[in-house]
Design an enzyme around this catalytic site. Structure first.
Site, PDB file in Angstrom:
ATOM      1  N   LYS A  84      31.330 -23.032  -6.249  1.00 25.79           N
ATOM      2  CA  LYS A  84      31.787 -24.522  -5.999  1.00 25.79           C
ATOM      3  C   LYS A  84      32.531 -24.492  -4.776  1.00 25.79           C
ATOM      4  O   LYS A  84      32.971 -23.460  -4.370  1.00 25.79           O
ATOM      5  CB  LYS A  84      32.970 -24.465  -7.373  1.00 25.79           C
ATOM      6  CG  LYS A  84      33.982 -25.818  -7.099  1.00 25.79           C
ATOM      7  CD  LYS A  84      33.288 -26.734  -7.995  1.00 25.79           C
ATOM      8  CE  LYS A  84      34.112 -28.354  -8.153  1.00 25.79           C
ATOM      9  NZ  LYS A  84      33.505 -28.900  -6.745  1.00 25.79           N
ATOM     10  N   LYS A 108      39.827 -18.424  -3.747  1.00 22.26           N
ATOM     11  CA  LYS A 108      40.643 -19.456  -4.387  1.00 22.26           C
ATOM     12  C   LYS A 108      40.347 -19.447  -5.633  1.00 22.26           C
ATOM     13  O   LYS A 108      41.288 -19.799  -6.756  1.00 22.26           O
ATOM     14  CB  LYS A 108      40.432 -20.822  -3.700  1.00 22.26           C
ATOM     15  CG  LYS A 108      40.901 -21.142  -2.449  1.00 22.26           C
ATOM     16  CD  LYS A 108      40.550 -22.473  -2.075  1.00 22.26           C
ATOM     17  CE  LYS A 108      40.928 -22.700  -0.359  1.00 22.26           C
ATOM     18  NZ  LYS A 108      40.740 -23.896   0.008  1.00 22.26           N
ATOM     19  N   LYS A 120      30.148 -23.414  -0.339  1.00 21.43           N
ATOM     20  CA  LYS A 120      30.373 -24.248   0.872  1.00 21.43           C
ATOM     21  C   LYS A 120      29.157 -24.697   1.552  1.00 21.43           C
ATOM     22  O   LYS A 120      28.250 -24.101   1.632  1.00 21.43           O
ATOM     23  CB  LYS A 120      31.250 -23.755   1.724  1.00 21.43           C
ATOM     24  CG  LYS A 120      32.041 -24.640   2.644  1.00 21.43           C
ATOM     25  CD  LYS A 120      33.563 -24.929   1.721  1.00 21.43           C
ATOM     26  CE  LYS A 120      34.183 -26.129   2.514  1.00 21.43           C
ATOM     27  NZ  LYS A 120      35.637 -26.018   1.590  1.00 21.43           N
ATOM     28  N   THR A 204      44.786 -31.562  -3.211  1.00 20.94           N
ATOM     29  CA  THR A 204      45.281 -30.677  -2.313  1.00 20.94           C
ATOM     30  C   THR A 204      46.571 -30.714  -1.756  1.00 20.94           C
ATOM     31  O   THR A 204      47.508 -29.647  -1.808  1.00 20.94           O
ATOM     32  CB  THR A 204      44.300 -30.755  -1.030  1.00 20.94           C
ATOM     33  OG1 THR A 204      42.938 -30.644  -1.641  1.00 20.94           O
ATOM     34  CG2 THR A 204      44.752 -29.617  -0.217  1.00 20.94           C
ATOM     35  N   ASN A 235      43.492 -36.136   4.666  1.00 16.44           N
ATOM     36  CA  ASN A 235      43.858 -36.264   3.351  1.00 16.44           C
ATOM     37  C   ASN A 235      44.777 -35.123   3.100  1.00 16.44           C
ATOM     38  O   ASN A 235      45.581 -35.583   2.414  1.00 16.44           O
ATOM     39  CB  ASN A 235      42.324 -35.905   2.749  1.00 16.44           C
ATOM     40  CG  ASN A 235      42.463 -35.740   1.216  1.00 16.44           C
ATOM     41  OD1 ASN A 235      43.140 -34.669   0.900  1.00 16.44           O
ATOM     42  ND2 ASN A 235      41.960 -36.590   0.522  1.00 16.44           N
ATOM     43  N   SER A 362      39.269 -30.543  -8.923  1.00 13.92           N
ATOM     44  CA  SER A 362      37.665 -30.453  -8.932  1.00 13.92           C
ATOM     45  C   SER A 362      37.256 -29.975 -10.277  1.00 13.92           C
ATOM     46  O   SER A 362      36.440 -30.564 -11.062  1.00 13.92           O
ATOM     47  CB  SER A 362      37.162 -29.918  -7.824  1.00 13.92           C
ATOM     48  OG  SER A 362      36.954 -30.710  -6.719  1.00 13.92           O
TER      49      SER A 362
HETATM   50  P1  NAD Z   1      40.806 -34.608   7.325  1.00 12.38           P
HETATM   51  O1  NAD Z   1      39.321 -34.906   7.998  1.00 12.38           O
HETATM   52  O2  NAD Z   1      41.204 -35.751   6.215  1.00 12.38           O
HETATM   53  O3  NAD Z   1      41.735 -34.809   8.347  1.00 12.38           O
HETATM   54  C1  NAD Z   1      41.944 -33.754   9.346  1.00 12.38           C
HETATM   55  C2  NAD Z   1      43.132 -34.083  10.200  1.00 12.38           C
HETATM   56  O4  NAD Z   1      43.229 -33.128  11.394  1.00 12.38           O
HETATM   57  C3  NAD Z   1      42.910 -35.211  10.907  1.00 12.38           C
HETATM   58  O5  NAD Z   1      44.403 -36.140  11.165  1.00 12.38           O
HETATM   59  C4  NAD Z   1      42.567 -35.100  12.289  1.00 12.38           C
HETATM   60  O6  NAD Z   1      42.819 -35.777  13.429  1.00 12.38           O
HETATM   61  C5  NAD Z   1      43.104 -33.595  12.536  1.00 12.38           C
HETATM   62  N1  NAD Z   1      42.555 -32.794  13.500  1.00 12.38           N
HETATM   63  C6  NAD Z   1      41.175 -32.866  13.832  1.00 12.38           C
HETATM   64  N2  NAD Z   1      41.106 -31.954  14.845  1.00 12.38           N
HETATM   65  C7  NAD Z   1      42.423 -31.302  15.334  1.00 12.38           C
HETATM   66  C8  NAD Z   1      42.799 -30.580  16.179  1.00 12.38           C
HETATM   67  N3  NAD Z   1      41.757 -29.835  17.174  1.00 12.38           N
HETATM   68  N4  NAD Z   1      44.317 -30.390  16.393  1.00 12.38           N
HETATM   69  C9  NAD Z   1      45.034 -31.162  15.480  1.00 12.38           C
HETATM   70  N5  NAD Z   1      44.539 -31.863  14.614  1.00 12.38           N
HETATM   71  C10 NAD Z   1      43.269 -32.141  14.392  1.00 12.38           C
HETATM   72  O7  NAD Z   1      40.607 -33.234   6.550  1.00 12.38           O
HETATM   73  P2  NAD Z   1      41.370 -32.678   5.304  1.00 12.38           P
HETATM   74  O8  NAD Z   1      40.682 -32.911   4.000  1.00 12.38           O
HETATM   75  O9  NAD Z   1      43.023 -33.291   5.465  1.00 12.38           O
HETATM   76  O10 NAD Z   1      41.412 -31.278   5.523  1.00 12.38           O
HETATM   77  C11 NAD Z   1      42.396 -30.563   6.456  1.00 12.38           C
HETATM   78  C12 NAD Z   1      42.333 -28.977   6.372  1.00 12.38           C
HETATM   79  O11 NAD Z   1      42.663 -28.780   5.116  1.00 12.38           O
HETATM   80  C13 NAD Z   1      40.990 -28.347   6.637  1.00 12.38           C
HETATM   81  O12 NAD Z   1      41.277 -26.982   7.106  1.00 12.38           O
HETATM   82  C14 NAD Z   1      40.297 -28.365   5.281  1.00 12.38           C
HETATM   83  O13 NAD Z   1      39.304 -27.378   5.034  1.00 12.38           O
HETATM   84  C15 NAD Z   1      41.411 -28.246   4.400  1.00 12.38           C
HETATM   85  N6  NAD Z   1      41.415 -28.399   3.114  1.00 12.38           N
HETATM   86  C16 NAD Z   1      41.191 -29.693   2.766  1.00 12.38           C
HETATM   87  C17 NAD Z   1      41.114 -29.877   1.453  1.00 12.38           C
HETATM   88  C18 NAD Z   1      41.057 -31.320   0.658  1.00 12.38           C
HETATM   89  O14 NAD Z   1      40.960 -31.421  -0.475  1.00 12.38           O
HETATM   90  N7  NAD Z   1      40.957 -32.225   1.653  1.00 12.38           N
HETATM   91  C19 NAD Z   1      41.203 -28.714   0.354  1.00 12.38           C
HETATM   92  C20 NAD Z   1      41.242 -27.646   0.644  1.00 12.38           C
HETATM   93  C21 NAD Z   1      41.482 -27.309   2.288  1.00 12.38           C
END
Ligand code: NAD
Length: 428
Positions: A84, A108, A120, A204, A235, A362
């Site tokens: 997953k 996780k 992934k 998350t 997100n 999920s």
């Molecule tokens: P997203 O794409 O919705 O948002 C990413 C954010 O980070 C945006 O605001 C973007 O502008 C910013 N960003 C991008 N590059 C950057 C940089 N170099 N420096 C600073 N900011 C930057 O992504 P998300 O879903 O919020 O995920 C963010 C992190 O959380 C990732 O590492 C992702 O793997 C992790 N994560 C997300 C989820 C989920 O359900 N959304 C679950 C587990 C882990």
């Protein structure tokens, strides 16, 4: 603190960073297995994904040309159950990153005790420059390319960076067409009308919030009035900012890829949420921005990296002023920095625990799809809280009892179940 709003170009560092993500994950898995008393054979099994598929996806672009995209799907270990994990659309996606991310998914799932292994996927593309039609054709093409190794009882994708519920809907529809029956359980993070779960979108951030509450209790920090800094306003980061703001915390810093906003009196999160775009960008609307590097070093109680990897390194770890660091992003802190923060008495809640809320809900979505009966948002949040409070306690107790840092403790908790399952299956 300056007001520069510098755009940070990280492209050149990506290959080295990703290799570090992968190899540093292997190092901690090795340490965790050794602490748990497993043989080298177990490490040989778990140090790489069992399966890694690379695909080439031809997509007809709006101008009539055909562009070939490269995609990946990695399945780390399926001893516990189907794999997953999310699918990432990003120009910097690469094989090592996808492999490392699938290994973290295994950890996780172990930490929150789900009947899954880790998977992934990713596609090298920039969705910000693509039309909806091009994105739909790419999403459907990816599902056709990986269809042989995925499915509701094999490997279940989900959203990740720059993918969303619309993309999940196209992927679910393509898979259902290929199989010739409706398959909501093929993918999670779907829109509610297609079998998505209540609470999935914010899961998350909800999970990170629960971990912040648990960490705050242990460190004697009151959430109400606490100064919070969040890197990333997508997100994970934006919903988290809202949860913290609503709980009475002062969110004094947020950022996106272009820079950060800082106000020691607290930012107006509702206003920023209203103005941000679907890619989590908001700082371009302001003039007095700071850099992401400056944001991380703000004097605060709780720091949450919720954007990209390798943000807290040996170079800046001594300048971090937070009491608690909670990793919402995957891999934001290097191993050297983890050591420095831990020596400085900063409580670091590692990614594999802090961001496990997404995969937990999920899982709830998949369970609801399988049984065809759907829960209320309150029910989902209640179940999520129970799972994460228990997971936090397990990791914290392991860290305390075994005198190890929270990252190693989390890896020990995460590796335990898949190691046992692999042993019972007679693989090692
Ligand atoms: P997203 O794409 O919705 O948002 C990413 C954010 O980070 C945006 O605001 C973007 O502008 C910013 N960003 C991008 N590059 C950057 C940089 N170099 N420096 C600073 N900011 C930057 O992504 P998300 O879903 O919020 O995920 C963010 C992190 O959380 C990732 O590492 C992702 O793997 C992790 N994560 C997300 C989820 C989920 O359900 N959304 C679950 C587990 C882990």
């Amino acid at each position: 603190m300056g007001a520069t709003g510098v755009v940070e170009n990280k492209e050149n560092q990506q290959t080295e960073e990703s290799l570090n993500l992968f190899t540093s994950t292997q190092i901690v898995i090795k340490d965790a297995l050794t602490k748990l008393g497993y043989s080298d054979e177990m490490f040989e099994l778990l140090k790489e994904p069992l399966r890694m598929l690379t695909v080439r996806i031809p997509v007809r672009m709006d101008d009539g040309s055909v562009k070939i995209f490269t995609g990946y799907r990695s399945q780390h270990n399926d001893a516990v159950g189907p794999t997953k994990g999310g699918v990432r659309f990003h120009p910097e996606v690469n094989e090592d990153e996808v492999k490392a991310l699938s290994m973290w998914m295994s950890l996780k799932c172990g930490i929150v005790d789900l009947p899954y292994g880790g998977g992934k996927g990713g596609i090298i593309c920039d969705p910000r420059t693509m039309s909806m039609g091009e994105l739909e054709r790419l999403s459907r093409g990816y599902v056709r390319a990986i269809s042989q190794i995925v499915g509701p009882t094999k490997d279940i994708p989900a959203p990740d960076v720059y993918t969303n519920s619309q993309i999940m809907a196209w992927m679910m529809d393509e898979y259902s067409r290929l199989r010739e029956y409706d398959s909501p359980g093929f993918i999670t993070g779907k829109p509610l009308v297609l079998g998505g779960s209540q609470g999935r979108e914010k899961a998350t951030a909800q999970g990170v919030t629960i971990c912040i509450e648990e960490a705050a209790k242990r460190k004697g920090v009151q959430i109400e009035g606490a100064r919070v800094v969040i890197q990333g306003f997508g997100n994970a980061g934006s919903f988290l900012a809202k949860f913290m703001y609503d709980a009475g915390a002062k969110v004094i810093g947020i950022s996106d890829a272009l820079g950060g906003l800082y106000d020691p009196n607290g930012l107006d999160i509702d206003y920023l949420l209203d103005r941000r775009d679907s890619f989590g960008m908001v700082t371009s609307l302001f003039e007095n921005t700071i850099t992401n590097a400056e944001l991380l070093e703000i004097d605060c109680d709780i720091l949450v990296p919720a954007a990209v990897s390798n943000q807290i390194t040996a170079q800046n770890a001594r300048n971090i002023k937070a009491t608690i660091v909670v990793e919402a992003a995957n891999g934001p802190t290097t191993l050297d920095a983890t050591k420095i923060l831990s020596e400085r008495g900063i409580l670091l809640v590692p990614d594999v625990l802090a961001s496990a809320g997404g995969v937990t809900v999920s899982y709830f979505e998949w369970v609801q799809n399988n049984q065809g009966y759907y829960w209320s948002e309150e029910e989902v949040i209640q179940k999520l809280r129970k799972v994460l409070v228990q997971a936090f306690e397990n990791v914290y107790n392991t860290a305390t009892n075994r005198q190890v840092n929270m990252r190693l403790a989390a890896y020990m908790e995460g590796a335990r179940k898949m190691s046992e399952a692999s042993r019972f299956r007679g693989w090692v």
